[in-house]
Design an enzyme around this catalytic site. Structure first.
Site, PDB file in Angstrom:
ATOM      1  N   ARG A   1      -2.601  49.055  38.414  1.00 55.57           N
ATOM      2  CA  ARG A   1      -2.035  47.784  38.895  1.00 55.57           C
ATOM      3  C   ARG A   1      -3.084  46.676  38.844  1.00 55.57           C
ATOM      4  NH1 ARG A   1       2.977  45.686  39.682  1.00 55.57           N
ATOM      5  NH2 ARG A   1       2.957  44.067  41.269  1.00 55.57           N
TER       6      ARG A   1
ATOM      7  N   CYS B   1       1.094  52.788  41.357  1.00 53.06           N
ATOM      8  CA  CYS B   1       1.904  53.828  42.009  1.00 53.06           C
ATOM      9  C   CYS B   1       3.395  53.484  41.925  1.00 53.06           C
ATOM     10  CB  CYS B   1       1.497  53.950  43.475  1.00 53.06           C
ATOM     11  SG  CYS B   1      -0.134  54.674  43.684  1.00 53.06           S
TER      12      CYS B   1
END
Ligand code: EPZ
Length: 412
Positions: A92, A116
């Site tokens: 990310r 995630c």
């Protein structure tokens, strides 16, 4: 895929030293190349997300040398390249490179970020930021193309959503324009650490009441600085809860003021927890149940929600956990049900009745914080976990630290 199994559930005793914060280091490491100089970062956790960003900087012709938890980044010879590479789509935090590439090269081509699977993880708010600063954005085949339309000198922007990542990217975009005012920001301790780093580089940034004012003059930028990253409050809380579940653990090097709200909940619930000059002392105890509603800082952080689930499942009484930030972060409650928990999950709320009997179970790690919560489970009740490489994304030397506490387990 690596797995772990507990050979014997030991009472865990000793002290653990908390590493540097993953979520502070990622934007600081990405923005270090703005200097086109030499930046030395201290207290840098040795975890895969950070090492992936180091590899990306090397790909951009920077020299990045790690010595223990010290990182030297030399960006004097940085080059523009397309970032449509796997390393960017894996994590990310790669999207913190976007405003930095825009600052340096006025354009950016990058694979959409990963992270995630705790929700959709859209980047619409980030795109709004880039556009507000005068850039055009196009997404094609999971690649984001950004180029400068007419870079703006003055920007007034109010973020449309409460987003940690978009807040950080908006501030990084502000470095490239003479005067920007950005409102409706979500700035946590990690974001404040970034602001302190950027000020040390030489940017004129003031932050108050979710509003940032940036006056950027490129000539003031220093090209040689050293900076120490704050400790990781998520790692610290992970070991606090491990101590409360099954040990006597002194957590050293954490900053309790970064986790006041969740620590106060534990103290008010009569858990055996003391904040001392040496560190946070967490001892095995069964506290009273309490309700949790995840929210933005300084309220209850969503990343601690799966960790607290393990504790609340064994607490005295009943409680409700309400996950308001991510739409797919309830996995740990299904894991606890497998182990004997009394829990009812309805959408993003878990209705928990605390019980004390849990049995050893085999689990699969699906995201970083659920994986860490599963470690808390198996070192309290026994069991095993598959796919634990995910945990190494955010926890520096966690298995070594657990061994030092007397944990008895095998990795394979
Ligand atoms: C950061 O993720 C952290 N990651 C997360 O930590 C943390 O859980 C999260 O902030 C919240 O605190 C990093 O710092 C690398 P958001 P981020 O943007 O920035 C929605 C961990 O375990 N949203 O604050 O992705 C989004 O879907 C990780 O270390 C949009 O709709 O979180 C979510 O529902 C997990 N559009 C909510 O906002 C956008 O453009 C909050 O997301 C951006 C976000």
């Amino acid at each position: 895929m690596q797995s772990i199994s507990v050979n014997r559930v030991n009472y865990l005793k000793g002290s653990v030293h908390i590493s540097g914060s993953k979520n502070a280091c990622l934007p600081i490491l990405c923005s270090s190349i703005i200097t086109r100089g030499i930046v030395v970062l201290k207290n840098v956790a040795n975890i895969t997300d950070i090492n992936d960003i180091c590899d990306i900087l090397r790909y951009l012709n920077c020299k990045v040398k790690r010595r223990g938890n010290r990182l030297k980044v030399d960006s004097t010879k940085i080059q523009y390249k397309s970032l449509n590479i796997n390393k960017c789509s894996k994590i990310r935090g790669s999207y913190y490179l976007i405003p930095v590439m825009l600052y340096l090269f006025n354009k950016c081509e990058i694979a959409l970020p990963g992270g995630c699977k705790i929700g959709q993880r859209p980047i619409d708010c980030h795109l709004e930021c880039f556009q507000a600063f005068g850039f055009s954005t196009i997404i094609e085949n999971n690649v984001l193309y950004i180029k400068s339309n007419q870079r703006k000198k003055e920007v007034l922007l109010s973020l449309s959503k409460k987003s940690v990542g978009a807040s950080i990217n908006a501030i990084l975009c502000g470095l490239g324009c003479e005067h920007s005012i950005i409102e409706n920001l979500v700035i946590e301790p990690e974001g404040l650490d970034l602001i302190s780093f950027l000020k040390k580089i030489g940017f004129n940034i003031s932050f108050l009441n979710n509003k940032c004012i940036i006056k950027s003059h490129k000539q003031d930028i220093k090209n040689r600085i050293t900076y120490k990253i704050i400790p990781d409050r998520m790692e610290a809380m992970t070991f606090v809860i491990l101590g409360l579940l099954n040990g006597r653990i002194l957590i050293k090097g954490a900053n309790p003021s970064h986790m006041k709200y969740p620590l106060d909940l534990l103290i008010n619930a009569k858990y055996n927890l003391k904040i001392t000059k040496k560190g946070i002392l967490a001892c095995k105890s069964r506290g009273n149940a309490f309700n949790i509603k995840t929210d933005i800082y300084p309220l209850f952080p969503t990343d601690m929600q799966p960790l607290f689930a393990i504790l609340l499942a064994a607490s005295r009484g009943m409680c409700v956990v309400d996950e308001t930030i991510f739409e797919n972060r309830m996995q740990i409650y299904y894991d606890l049900l497998e182990g004997g928990g009394q829990i009812n999950v309805i959408e993003n709320k878990a209705y928990i009745t605390g019980v004390t009997e849990f049995s050893p179970k085999h689990f699969k790690c699906k995201d970083l914080r659920q994986g860490a919560a599963l470690l808390l489970y198996i070192f309290t009740y026994g069991g095993s976990i598959d796919n634990i490489d995910i945990i190494k994304r955010g926890y520096d030397g966690i298995f070594y630290k657990l061994k030092l506490l007397g944990a008895n387990f095998s990795l394979k």
